[in-house]
Design a protein around this motif. Structure first.
Motif, short mmCIF file in Angstrom:
data_model
loop_
_atom_site.label_atom_id
_atom_site.label_comp_id
_atom_site.label_asym_id
_atom_site.label_seq_id
_atom_site.Cartn_x
_atom_site.Cartn_y
_atom_site.Cartn_z
N LEU A 106 0.82 -1.22 0.00
CA LEU A 106 0.00 0.00 0.00
C LEU A 106 0.85 1.27 0.00
O LEU A 106 0.35 2.36 -0.23
CB LEU A 106 -0.92 0.01 1.22
N LEU A 107 2.15 1.10 0.28
CA LEU A 107 3.03 2.26 0.41
C LEU A 107 2.95 3.24 -0.77
O LEU A 107 2.83 4.44 -0.56
CB LEU A 107 4.47 1.78 0.63
N PRO A 108 3.00 2.74 -2.03
CA PRO A 108 2.92 3.68 -3.15
C PRO A 108 1.55 4.38 -3.23
O PRO A 108 1.42 5.42 -3.85
CB PRO A 108 3.11 2.79 -4.39
N VAL A 109 0.54 3.80 -2.60
CA VAL A 109 -0.81 4.36 -2.69
C VAL A 109 -1.09 5.32 -1.52
O VAL A 109 -1.49 6.46 -1.72
CB VAL A 109 -1.88 3.24 -2.69
N THR A 110 -0.87 4.82 -0.29
CA THR A 110 -1.26 5.63 0.86
C THR A 110 -0.08 6.16 1.68
O THR A 110 -0.28 6.90 2.63
CB THR A 110 -2.19 4.83 1.79
N GLY A 111 1.13 5.73 1.35
CA GLY A 111 2.31 6.27 2.03
C GLY A 111 2.54 5.68 3.41
O GLY A 111 1.84 4.79 3.85
N LEU A 112 3.58 6.23 4.09
CA LEU A 112 3.88 5.79 5.45
C LEU A 112 2.84 6.35 6.41
O LEU A 112 2.21 7.36 6.12
CB LEU A 112 5.25 6.30 5.88
N GLY A 113 2.70 5.69 7.57
CA GLY A 113 1.90 6.29 8.62
C GLY A 113 0.64 5.55 8.98
O GLY A 113 0.40 4.44 8.54
N ARG A 114 -0.19 6.26 9.77
CA ARG A 114 -1.31 5.62 10.43
C ARG A 114 -2.41 5.15 9.47
O ARG A 114 -3.03 4.13 9.70
CB ARG A 114 -1.90 6.58 11.46
N THR A 116 -2.26 3.92 6.42
CA THR A 116 -1.92 2.62 5.86
C THR A 116 -2.11 1.53 6.92
O THR A 116 -2.67 0.47 6.64
CB THR A 116 -0.46 2.62 5.37
N ALA A 117 -1.64 1.81 8.14
CA ALA A 117 -1.75 0.83 9.23
C ALA A 117 -3.20 0.46 9.45
O ALA A 117 -3.55 -0.72 9.54
CB ALA A 117 -1.14 1.40 10.50
N ILE A 118 -4.06 1.48 9.51
CA ILE A 118 -5.47 1.22 9.83
C ILE A 118 -6.16 0.45 8.70
O ILE A 118 -6.94 -0.47 8.94
CB ILE A 118 -6.20 2.54 10.15
N ILE A 119 -5.84 0.80 7.45
CA ILE A 119 -6.45 0.08 6.32
C ILE A 119 -6.09 -1.40 6.39
O ILE A 119 -6.95 -2.28 6.27
CB ILE A 119 -5.96 0.67 4.97
N VAL A 120 -4.79 -1.69 6.61
CA VAL A 120 -4.36 -3.09 6.63
C VAL A 120 -4.99 -3.85 7.80
O VAL A 120 -5.53 -4.95 7.63
CB VAL A 120 -2.81 -3.17 6.71
N LEU A 121 -4.93 -3.24 8.99
CA LEU A 121 -5.46 -3.95 10.16
C LEU A 121 -6.97 -4.14 10.04
O LEU A 121 -7.50 -5.19 10.42
CB LEU A 121 -5.13 -3.18 11.45
#
Lengths: 246, 235
Positions: A106-114, A116-121
């Protein structure tokens, strides 16, 4: 005994990747081989406040979003049965992708940070909540639904006033698994600089058991606490279960 | 003019197949098909070793507890505790307290796989129709034979569910094994300074594909291990 080796490895692999630790706070383990430094722990317990709050925020937001999506999917699938196999497969694929891989995909789409974390979890919680909600709805006895229909309930009323209340135990069982595993997996969001208790388990300059043990204890207590709250909530909203058990 | 998102992913795919320039290796190229294949095999090796170890330890315990019908609290407790243990903490603790390398990290990964296997084996055996077990006992089967010939085959779908759960956790955690000196696909991800953005994304793609492939193969294995009679019953 081998911590110097790991320190070397960590210094090499972690460069700029993890949050930097404070070197002036060297714990006793850097000098002596102790399992747990009580002295360091009592003096530094304050540093766990912010990561704990970050961890809580990430977990609560992820599970809430996951629950809303999975619950909606389950309702659709309950009404249109043909949706069940593809939805189960889709949520299963999301659940199978390892979290770290998922973060960086997801990094190229949403970047570093919270975010991306929340989407994945949240994506991880979909399968268990979806499956349990559907199971709960399927377990409602046909006779109960027939009775409701006979009393003139509409389809919507049957769903919200009969089926869903009776499915609450299964739905909450799914939520409990989702919350507990999300609390554990959320330690990994340190890899995408999203904070949380993982920051106190692994650092570029210093890795030592005392901090890992404290952070792990907080994580496990948090999981236990949420589990108890959900269990109590389930007992409170399904009083008929207790009556039947007596 | 290409979309930046497309550029990121095509860069990553190029990295998997052809070696790329790196900022830190002094002109030496990194990545490429040979390196990718090597890391895939390393990742697979660690995963299979740890999964085999987890099955060898956990399956007998789960089957035994289920067969005796005792220890429900123990089995369920192990399952719940297992979910709450952070993978990162296990790897970091084992690495700092015991040491780095394949010999310490394989058992650490196996520990993460033990809980789901015990729970599923326990639940699977408990769900076996007691009449089938009684019939086997009446035919003079020994307790061990009942477990092997009656309970395990009937519990197979649930048991394999546990093995698949364990495989997911182990593959995922093997991704951070490079932090403890074990080379896996996680290398591409964790050594970002060497492999660059393309390597990072390439690692993520390869780990995801590997996990989905292993999961698919285990699902096929589950089908072939499940007796035809059971398949009829469940449709």
């Amino acid at each position: 005994m081998s911590s110097p080796m790991l320190l070397a490895t960590a210094g090499h692999v972690g460069e700029g990747f993890f949050r930097e630790r404070n070197l002036e706070n060297l714990p006793c383990q850097a000098r002596e081989s102790e399992l747990f430094c009580w002295h360091w722990a009592t003096q530094n317990i304050g540093r766990y406040g912010t990561p704990t709050v970050q961890h809580l925020e990430i977990v609560v937001l992820s599970v809430l979003i996951g629950f809303v999506v999975a619950f909606a999917l389950a309702l659709f699938a309950h009404r249109s049965r043909w949706l069940q196999p593809p939805l189960l497969a889709a949520t299963g694929v999301l659940y199978t992708i390892p979290s770290i891989a998922f973060f960086f995909l997801l990094l190229p789409v949403t970047g570093l940070g919270r975010d991306t974390a929340i989407i994945v979890l949240a994506a991880y919680t979909l399968q268990i909540i979806y499956r349990n909600t559907l199971l709960g709805l399927a377990n409602v006895p046909a006779s109960v639904k027939d009775a409701a229909r006979g009393m003139g309930f509409t389809r919507r009323q049957i769903l919200w006033r009969i089926e869903l209340p009776l499915a609450v135990p299964e739905i909450i069982a799914g939520l409990r698994v989702a919350v507990v595993s999300t609390i554990a997996i959320a330690t990994l969001v340190v890899f995408i600089s999203a904070g949380g208790l993982g920051t106190e388990m692994y650092g570029a300059n210093l890795t030592f058991p005392t901090s890992i043990i404290i952070a792990t204890t907080i994580v496990v207590l948090m999981a236990l606490g949420f589990d108890l709250v959900l269990l109590t909530a389930q007992r409170l909203v399904t009083p008929w279960r207790r009556a039947a058990a007596r | 003019m290409t979309h930046p998102l497309f550029a990121s992913f095509s860069g990553a795919i190029e990295f998997i197949f052809t070696p790329q320039e790196s900022n830190v290796t002094g002109g030496k190229k990194v990545g490429g098909f040979d390196k990718s294949l090597e890391l895939v095999l390393r990742h697979l090796e660690v995963t299979l070793l740890a999964l085999a170890l987890a099955v060898i330890i956990a399956l007998p315990i789960g089957l035994y507890l289920g067969h005796r019908g005792k220890g429900e609290l123990l089995a369920v407790g192990i399952g719940n505790a297992g979910r709450a243990i952070p993978e990162l903490a296990v790897i970091a603790l084992v690495a700092t307290l015991i040491g780095v390398g394949l010999k310490t990290i394989t058992p650490a990964l196996a520990i993460l796989g033990i809980a789901p296997i015990i729970v599923n084996a326990y639940v699977g055996v408990r769900q076996v129709d007691p009449a089938a077990v009684d019939a086997a006992r009446g035919m003079g089967m020994s307790e061990l034979k009942i477990i092997r010939k009656v309970e395990l085959p009937l519990a197979m779908p649930t048991v394999m569910g546990g093995v698949r759960g364990a495989a997911i956790v182990i593959i995922a955690t093997a991704t951070i094994a490079p932090l403890a000196g074990v080379e896996t696909l996680g290398d591409f991800i964790i050594n970002k300074n060497v492999y660059g953005e393309n390597g990072l994304l390439a690692g993520a793609i390869l780990v995801a594909l590997l996990a989905l492939t292993i999961e698919g193969l285990l699902a096929l294995l589950q089908r072939s291990l499940t007796s035809d009679g059971l398949k009829l019953k469940t449709g």
